[in-house]
Design an enzyme around this catalytic site. Sequence first.
Site, PDB file in Angstrom:
ATOM      1  N   ASP A  30      66.887  59.191  43.605  1.00  0.00           N
ATOM      2  CA  ASP A  30      66.404  57.858  43.234  1.00  0.00           C
ATOM      3  C   ASP A  30      67.451  56.814  43.639  1.00  0.00           C
ATOM      4  O   ASP A  30      68.648  57.009  43.465  1.00  0.00           O
ATOM      5  CB  ASP A  30      66.139  57.792  41.719  1.00  0.00           C
ATOM      6  N   HIS A 100      54.849  60.615  41.417  1.00  0.00           N
ATOM      7  CA  HIS A 100      56.172  61.222  41.559  1.00  0.00           C
ATOM      8  C   HIS A 100      56.640  61.771  40.223  1.00  0.00           C
ATOM      9  O   HIS A 100      56.346  61.201  39.170  1.00  0.00           O
ATOM     10  CB  HIS A 100      57.197  60.214  42.103  1.00  0.00           C
TER      11      HIS A 100
HETATM   12  P1  5GP Z   1      58.348  54.540  38.499  1.00  0.00           P
HETATM   13  O1  5GP Z   1      58.885  53.264  37.899  1.00  0.00           O
HETATM   14  O2  5GP Z   1      57.172  54.239  39.399  1.00  0.00           O
HETATM   15  O3  5GP Z   1      58.091  55.650  37.541  1.00  0.00           O
HETATM   16  O4  5GP Z   1      59.522  55.092  39.442  1.00  0.00           O
HETATM   17  C1  5GP Z   1      59.777  54.584  40.697  1.00  0.00           C
HETATM   18  C2  5GP Z   1      61.197  54.985  41.038  1.00  0.00           C
HETATM   19  O5  5GP Z   1      61.386  54.789  42.425  1.00  0.00           O
HETATM   20  C3  5GP Z   1      62.262  54.139  40.333  1.00  0.00           C
HETATM   21  O6  5GP Z   1      63.090  55.001  39.571  1.00  0.00           O
HETATM   22  C4  5GP Z   1      63.004  53.456  41.469  1.00  0.00           C
HETATM   23  O7  5GP Z   1      64.389  53.364  41.242  1.00  0.00           O
HETATM   24  C5  5GP Z   1      62.688  54.350  42.645  1.00  0.00           C
HETATM   25  N1  5GP Z   1      62.674  53.673  43.929  1.00  0.00           N
HETATM   26  C6  5GP Z   1      62.082  52.469  44.221  1.00  0.00           C
HETATM   27  N2  5GP Z   1      62.241  52.174  45.523  1.00  0.00           N
HETATM   28  C7  5GP Z   1      62.944  53.206  46.072  1.00  0.00           C
HETATM   29  C8  5GP Z   1      63.423  53.472  47.409  1.00  0.00           C
HETATM   30  O8  5GP Z   1      63.221  52.715  48.358  1.00  0.00           O
HETATM   31  N3  5GP Z   1      64.108  54.632  47.585  1.00  0.00           N
HETATM   32  C9  5GP Z   1      64.354  55.510  46.554  1.00  0.00           C
HETATM   33  N4  5GP Z   1      65.046  56.613  46.847  1.00  0.00           N
HETATM   34  N5  5GP Z   1      63.907  55.289  45.293  1.00  0.00           N
HETATM   35  C10 5GP Z   1      63.215  54.154  45.059  1.00  0.00           C
END
Ligand code: 5GP
Length: 114
Positions: A30, A100
């Site tokens: 992440d 994810h």
């Molecule tokens: P959600 O909030 O949808 O459950 O998790 C999305 C996750 O994706 C977050 O923890 C955020 O830090 C991660 N994330 C967002 N953009 C990117 C990116 O461009 N690369 C990576 N490796 N992680 C990302």
Amino acid sequence: MENCLFCKVVAGDIASDKVYEDDEILAFNDINPKAPTHILLIPKIHIATLNDLEKGHAELIGKLFLAAKRIAREQGFDGGGYRTVINCNRLAGQSVFHIHVHMLAGRLMGWPPG
Ligand code: 5GP
Ligand code: ZN
């Protein structure tokens, strides 16, 4: 899927720090870790949210968790413990709409989560 961040990661259009990859799934660190280890596991096909899962995805989703188990063993946090989380939609804090599994490890986790 156009304009999906994680589809772009799968396509290699956005760089990622890969932890594991096979034909169907990808795991990468992440970008904004919430624990010393914070890995995202995704299917390579676009599935937006947990609400969009279908019966035909059952094996694929199982493979995400088998990959999580293998990574935990390889990185040595299987015994101590770790957390896997799937956020679904706004109230759970989902911000990327390509399903994810968050895999968090390396610190004591609070419960209930915020
Ligand atoms: P959600 O909030 O949808 O459950 O998790 C999305 C996750 O994706 C977050 O923890 C955020 O830090 C991660 N994330 C967002 N953009 C990117 C990116 O461009 N690369 C990576 N490796 N992680 C990302
Ligand atoms: Zn996608």
